[in-house]
Write a protein that holds these residues in place. Structure first.
Motif, PDB file in Angstrom:
ATOM      1  N   ILE A  51       1.785  -6.684  -2.471  1.00  0.00           N
ATOM      2  CA  ILE A  51       0.322  -6.631  -2.575  1.00  0.00           C
ATOM      3  C   ILE A  51      -0.307  -6.338  -1.219  1.00  0.00           C
ATOM      4  O   ILE A  51      -1.144  -5.440  -1.098  1.00  0.00           O
ATOM      5  N   ASN A  52       0.106  -7.068  -0.182  1.00  0.00           N
ATOM      6  CA  ASN A  52      -0.515  -6.897   1.133  1.00  0.00           C
ATOM      7  C   ASN A  52      -0.154  -5.571   1.803  1.00  0.00           C
ATOM      8  O   ASN A  52      -1.001  -4.956   2.454  1.00  0.00           O
ATOM      9  N   LEU A  53       1.081  -5.133   1.654  1.00  0.00           N
ATOM     10  CA  LEU A  53       1.514  -3.916   2.343  1.00  0.00           C
ATOM     11  C   LEU A  53       1.176  -2.633   1.599  1.00  0.00           C
ATOM     12  O   LEU A  53       1.049  -1.576   2.228  1.00  0.00           O
ATOM     13  N   HIS A  54       1.029  -2.702   0.283  1.00  0.00           N
ATOM     14  CA  HIS A  54       0.853  -1.476  -0.484  1.00  0.00           C
ATOM     15  C   HIS A  54      -0.416  -1.480  -1.341  1.00  0.00           C
ATOM     16  O   HIS A  54      -1.255  -0.592  -1.189  1.00  0.00           O
ATOM     17  N   VAL A  55      -0.537  -2.456  -2.224  1.00  0.00           N
ATOM     18  CA  VAL A  55      -1.646  -2.463  -3.184  1.00  0.00           C
ATOM     19  C   VAL A  55      -2.989  -2.580  -2.466  1.00  0.00           C
ATOM     20  O   VAL A  55      -3.897  -1.770  -2.710  1.00  0.00           O
ATOM     21  N   ARG A  56      -3.123  -3.532  -1.580  1.00  0.00           N
ATOM     22  CA  ARG A  56      -4.413  -3.716  -0.871  1.00  0.00           C
ATOM     23  C   ARG A  56      -4.751  -2.502  -0.004  1.00  0.00           C
ATOM     24  O   ARG A  56      -5.920  -2.125   0.091  1.00  0.00           O
ATOM     25  N   ARG A  57      -3.738  -1.921   0.630  1.00  0.00           N
ATOM     26  CA  ARG A  57      -3.989  -0.748   1.492  1.00  0.00           C
ATOM     27  C   ARG A  57      -4.557   0.406   0.679  1.00  0.00           C
ATOM     28  O   ARG A  57      -5.477   1.092   1.122  1.00  0.00           O
ATOM     29  N   TYR A  58      -3.996   0.649  -0.479  1.00  0.00           N
ATOM     30  CA  TYR A  58      -4.441   1.796  -1.276  1.00  0.00           C
ATOM     31  C   TYR A  58      -5.772   1.516  -1.975  1.00  0.00           C
ATOM     32  O   TYR A  58      -6.657   2.370  -1.992  1.00  0.00           O
ATOM     33  N   PHE A  59      -5.914   0.347  -2.574  1.00  0.00           N
ATOM     34  CA  PHE A  59      -7.081   0.052  -3.403  1.00  0.00           C
ATOM     35  C   PHE A  59      -8.176  -0.698  -2.638  1.00  0.00           C
ATOM     36  O   PHE A  59      -9.012  -1.349  -3.252  1.00  0.00           O
ATOM     37  N   LYS A  60      -8.184  -0.590  -1.329  1.00  0.00           N
ATOM     38  CA  LYS A  60      -9.196  -1.279  -0.503  1.00  0.00           C
ATOM     39  C   LYS A  60     -10.600  -0.857  -0.952  1.00  0.00           C
ATOM     40  O   LYS A  60     -10.923   0.331  -0.989  1.00  0.00           O
ATOM     41  N   GLY A  61     -11.405  -1.844  -1.328  1.00  0.00           N
ATOM     42  CA  GLY A  61     -12.787  -1.592  -1.731  1.00  0.00           C
ATOM     43  C   GLY A  61     -12.977  -1.204  -3.192  1.00  0.00           C
ATOM     44  O   GLY A  61     -14.112  -1.115  -3.659  1.00  0.00           O
ATOM     45  N   TYR A  62     -11.898  -0.970  -3.938  1.00  0.00           N
ATOM     46  CA  TYR A  62     -12.016  -0.603  -5.357  1.00  0.00           C
ATOM     47  C   TYR A  62     -12.491  -1.801  -6.175  1.00  0.00           C
ATOM     48  O   TYR A  62     -11.961  -2.897  -6.035  1.00  0.00           O
ATOM     49  N   LYS A  63     -13.456  -1.569  -7.044  1.00  0.00           N
ATOM     50  CA  LYS A  63     -13.846  -2.588  -8.015  1.00  0.00           C
ATOM     51  C   LYS A  63     -12.852  -2.517  -9.168  1.00  0.00           C
ATOM     52  O   LYS A  63     -12.402  -1.435  -9.554  1.00  0.00           O
ATOM     53  N   LEU A  64     -12.496  -3.669  -9.713  1.00  0.00           N
ATOM     54  CA  LEU A  64     -11.550  -3.710 -10.834  1.00  0.00           C
ATOM     55  C   LEU A  64     -11.989  -2.792 -11.963  1.00  0.00           C
ATOM     56  O   LEU A  64     -11.176  -2.064 -12.535  1.00  0.00           O
ATOM     57  N   SER A  65     -13.273  -2.853 -12.263  1.00  0.00           N
ATOM     58  CA  SER A  65     -13.801  -2.109 -13.402  1.00  0.00           C
ATOM     59  C   SER A  65     -13.754  -0.599 -13.204  1.00  0.00           C
ATOM     60  O   SER A  65     -13.896   0.157 -14.164  1.00  0.00           O
ATOM     61  N   SER A  66     -13.534  -0.151 -11.971  1.00  0.00           N
ATOM     62  CA  SER A  66     -13.526   1.293 -11.721  1.00  0.00           C
ATOM     63  C   SER A  66     -12.115   1.886 -11.669  1.00  0.00           C
ATOM     64  O   SER A  66     -11.969   3.112 -11.592  1.00  0.00           O
ATOM     65  N   ILE A  67     -11.077   1.066 -11.721  1.00  0.00           N
ATOM     66  CA  ILE A  67      -9.705   1.555 -11.605  1.00  0.00           C
ATOM     67  C   ILE A  67      -9.272   2.187 -12.933  1.00  0.00           C
ATOM     68  O   ILE A  67      -9.379   1.567 -13.986  1.00  0.00           O
ATOM     69  N   THR A  68      -8.789   3.418 -12.833  1.00  0.00           N
ATOM     70  CA  THR A  68      -8.368   4.167 -14.020  1.00  0.00           C
ATOM     71  C   THR A  68      -6.857   4.380 -13.999  1.00  0.00           C
ATOM     72  O   THR A  68      -6.192   4.149 -12.986  1.00  0.00           O
ATOM     73  N   ALA A  69      -6.346   4.873 -15.111  1.00  0.00           N
ATOM     74  CA  ALA A  69      -4.922   5.213 -15.181  1.00  0.00           C
ATOM     75  C   ALA A  69      -4.599   6.300 -14.163  1.00  0.00           C
ATOM     76  O   ALA A  69      -3.515   6.297 -13.556  1.00  0.00           O
ATOM     77  N   GLN A  70      -5.542   7.223 -13.932  1.00  0.00           N
ATOM     78  CA  GLN A  70      -5.327   8.273 -12.931  1.00  0.00           C
ATOM     79  C   GLN A  70      -5.205   7.674 -11.534  1.00  0.00           C
ATOM     80  O   GLN A  70      -4.388   8.127 -10.731  1.00  0.00           O
ATOM     81  N   ASP A  71      -5.996   6.631 -11.243  1.00  0.00           N
ATOM     82  CA  ASP A  71      -5.887   5.945  -9.943  1.00  0.00           C
ATOM     83  C   ASP A  71      -4.495   5.340  -9.780  1.00  0.00           C
ATOM     84  O   ASP A  71      -3.917   5.388  -8.692  1.00  0.00           O
ATOM     85  N   VAL A  72      -3.969   4.762 -10.845  1.00  0.00           N
ATOM     86  CA  VAL A  72      -2.627   4.163 -10.793  1.00  0.00           C
ATOM     87  C   VAL A  72      -1.582   5.259 -10.550  1.00  0.00           C
ATOM     88  O   VAL A  72      -0.692   5.095  -9.711  1.00  0.00           O
ATOM     89  N   CYS A  73      -1.710   6.389 -11.227  1.00  0.00           N
ATOM     90  CA  CYS A  73      -0.793   7.527 -11.004  1.00  0.00           C
ATOM     91  C   CYS A  73      -0.885   8.016  -9.560  1.00  0.00           C
ATOM     92  O   CYS A  73       0.146   8.287  -8.924  1.00  0.00           O
ATOM     93  N   ASN A  74      -2.103   8.124  -9.043  1.00  0.00           N
ATOM     94  CA  ASN A  74      -2.293   8.564  -7.661  1.00  0.00           C
ATOM     95  C   ASN A  74      -1.671   7.571  -6.686  1.00  0.00           C
ATOM     96  O   ASN A  74      -1.085   7.966  -5.672  1.00  0.00           O
ATOM     97  N   PHE A  75      -1.788   6.280  -6.993  1.00  0.00           N
ATOM     98  CA  PHE A  75      -1.176   5.234  -6.173  1.00  0.00           C
ATOM     99  C   PHE A  75       0.341   5.403  -6.145  1.00  0.00           C
ATOM    100  O   PHE A  75       0.962   5.355  -5.078  1.00  0.00           O
ATOM    101  N   LEU A  76       0.936   5.642  -7.301  1.00  0.00           N
ATOM    102  CA  LEU A  76       2.392   5.815  -7.379  1.00  0.00           C
ATOM    103  C   LEU A  76       2.830   7.070  -6.629  1.00  0.00           C
ATOM    104  O   LEU A  76       3.853   7.054  -5.922  1.00  0.00           O
ATOM    105  N   ASP A  77       2.056   8.144  -6.752  1.00  0.00           N
ATOM    106  CA  ASP A  77       2.366   9.376  -6.013  1.00  0.00           C
ATOM    107  C   ASP A  77       2.272   9.134  -4.507  1.00  0.00           C
ATOM    108  O   ASP A  77       3.117   9.592  -3.739  1.00  0.00           O
ATOM    109  N   TRP A  78       1.228   8.435  -4.084  1.00  0.00           N
ATOM    110  CA  TRP A  78       1.033   8.119  -2.668  1.00  0.00           C
ATOM    111  C   TRP A  78       2.204   7.295  -2.147  1.00  0.00           C
ATOM    112  O   TRP A  78       2.748   7.587  -1.082  1.00  0.00           O
TER     113      TRP A  78
END
Length: 176
Positions: A51-78
């Motif tokens: 969470i601290n090394l990867h998830v927080r770095r990528y999703f910094k400032g994202y509201k839960l309600s705004s996260i989409t499946a495309q965001d998750v795919c982009n996170f995995l690609d990143w």
């Protein structure tokens, strides 16, 4: 009305929609520690690291309600690219097991957010199986006959030497 619905004219729902993934990650980490059947300390530490090394770095400032499946795919690609590395001198991407661990941590956060009604649907559930990180399969290595004989001979010689040493100590009465 608050007792009946848990909401006062939709304000509770509005407050939940403002929660960031970072805030939910803190709630998730506290939750896995305080459950009736808490995760092992090693598992808790692994989740915290992912969470601290990867998830927080990528999703910094994202509201839960705004996260989409495309965001998750982009996170995995990143995560699968060298750009995600903290040490930029290392040009190799993270291993599939690291990508998978970060995904599992993200999935857990979003699953809890769904359960606690911060979001309507976990966007991770919308991904196709083909989009998910794969488990790394490692080929098992086995000794061949010559290697086994060599190892057994070495063990036999070592055992013989130790038995001789013990016998010599028994004769002299000096045990070391």
């Amino acid at each position: 009305k608050l007792k009946e619905t848990g909401k006062v004219d939709g304000k509770l729902k509005l407050e939940k929609s403002r929660v960031t993934l970072d805030e939910m990650a803190d709630m998730y980490l506290a939750h896995i520690q305080s459950r009736k059947d808490p995760a092992s300390l090693k598992t808790q530490q692994n989740y915290k690291n992912y969470i601290n090394l990867h998830v927080r770095r990528y999703f910094k400032g994202y509201k839960l309600s705004s996260i989409t499946a495309q965001d998750v795919c982009n996170f995995l690609d990143w995560l699968g690219s060298p750009a995600a590395k903290l040490n930029q001198t290392n040009k190799n991407p993270y291993s599939q097991s690291t990508v998978r661990g970060a995904y599992i941590a993200l999935y857990g956060i979003l699953r809890l957010a769904e359960k606690w009604e911060y979001i309507g649907k976990n966007p991770c559930d919308l991904l196709d199986k083909s989009e998910l990180p794969k488990k790394e399969r490692r080929e098992a290595n086995f000794y061949d006959d010559i290697q086994i004989i060599t190892m057994l001979n070495a063990l036999d010689a070592e055992t013989e030497a130790e038995l001789e040493r013990i016998e010599a100590m028994a004769k002299t009465g000096k045990y070391q």
